[in-house]
Scaffold this active site. Sequence first.
Site, mmCIF file in Angstrom:
data_model
loop_
_atom_site.group_PDB
_atom_site.id
_atom_site.type_symbol
_atom_site.label_atom_id
_atom_site.label_comp_id
_atom_site.label_asym_id
_atom_site.label_seq_id
_atom_site.Cartn_x
_atom_site.Cartn_y
_atom_site.Cartn_z
ATOM 1 N N SER A 67 48.313 42.739 41.698
ATOM 2 C CA SER A 67 47.237 42.650 42.755
ATOM 3 C C SER A 67 47.665 43.019 43.998
ATOM 4 C CB SER A 67 46.456 41.196 42.658
ATOM 5 O OG SER A 67 45.366 41.038 43.545
ATOM 6 N N ASP A 90 38.194 45.796 36.196
ATOM 7 C CA ASP A 90 38.949 44.828 36.910
ATOM 8 C C ASP A 90 38.125 43.998 37.439
ATOM 9 O OD1 ASP A 90 40.221 43.671 39.674
ATOM 10 O OD2 ASP A 90 42.030 44.748 38.619
ATOM 11 N N HIS A 142 42.232 40.932 35.697
ATOM 12 C CA HIS A 142 42.973 41.052 36.699
ATOM 13 C C HIS A 142 44.425 40.567 36.702
ATOM 14 C CE1 HIS A 142 43.367 42.156 40.997
ATOM 15 N NE2 HIS A 142 43.635 40.964 41.250
#
Length: 362
Positions: free
Chosen positions: A146, A242, A307
């Site tokens: 991330s 995502d 994610h």
Amino acid sequence: MVFLKNAVAKGAVCLDGSPPVYHFSPGSGSGANNWVVHMEGGGWCRNADECAVRKGNFRGSSKFMRPLSFSGILGGSQKFNPDFYNWNRVKIRYCDGSSFTGDVEAVETAKNLYYRGFRVWRAIIDDLLTVRGMNKAQNALLSGCSAGGLAAILHCDRFHDLFPATTKVKCFSDAGFFLDGKDISGNNYARSIYKNVVNLHGSAKNLPTSCTSKQSPELCMFPQYVVPTMRTPLFILNAAYDSWQIKNVLAPSPADPKKTWAQCKLDIKNCSPSQLATVQNFRTDFLAALPKPSPSLGMFIDSCNAHCQSGAQDTWLADGSPLVNKTQIGKAVGDWYFEREVSRRIDCPYPCNPTCKNREDD
């Protein structure tokens, strides 16, 4: 769990002024001189109010950080992480809200905030090099998920340059390829986020000059403008759908005042036909933004609504992990790092992949 208290004197501190933290598991055997350095994710803060909220939790203060267990790419089991299990494994905790790019000398006085993410990164990397022996690395992999996956791209060449030419250095970004795309109202909402982050944290001077020499600084937070300028081999792991980007890039709250996307954002299975068409167009734009193929570039772009897929064992390498072209993520990354094969896998469109685990992890 290492609290880097000596870094405080250098001004390398979390948002609240507390010391940086990393977690360390030493390598052994054939991995004694190999290193995987993984940066934690957790979004960004783009104004003093948002950053002040982080002071009250582990996103902005090491006072709230606790010991953690390693799994996925940091896991210590040969069966479940065969390529990296006995390496020196490091997790850098994220407490600055700028993907480790900030460096403002002045303290923000109203809320007593320190914007020093880049200093945190350098202090931890310097400690690993000089105290832990990473300067003797034969192999090194800078990774992250991330906001940490974005940091792995932004700091990749800089990390590479810290090692002798004989060290094999590569970078791995998980869920860090954030798209410079339009939201459902036609605005560049993600661009406005990064502009505010760059301005607040003083990030411009720490973004790759290979990009900032050609683009405005906030655009150099987007991997699609940075990756073509990079010198270091990179692997991009990302879900084409995502889940964070669908919520925050494609359909952010300001673009959806009536919350018509609320259910779709929770789970792609809830999307209406017209919403699903918009999401499929997002995937098309995402794939178009990916860099052109090259021998040093690895990719695993699955069709999951997820994610971060490298930090949890069930998505990295386990029975039932996501597959693209019959290959699991952990194997694809290892094949690329050790150059066993050119590893570039792009999945068919949703809902074609029954192996997906639709989840969000940091």
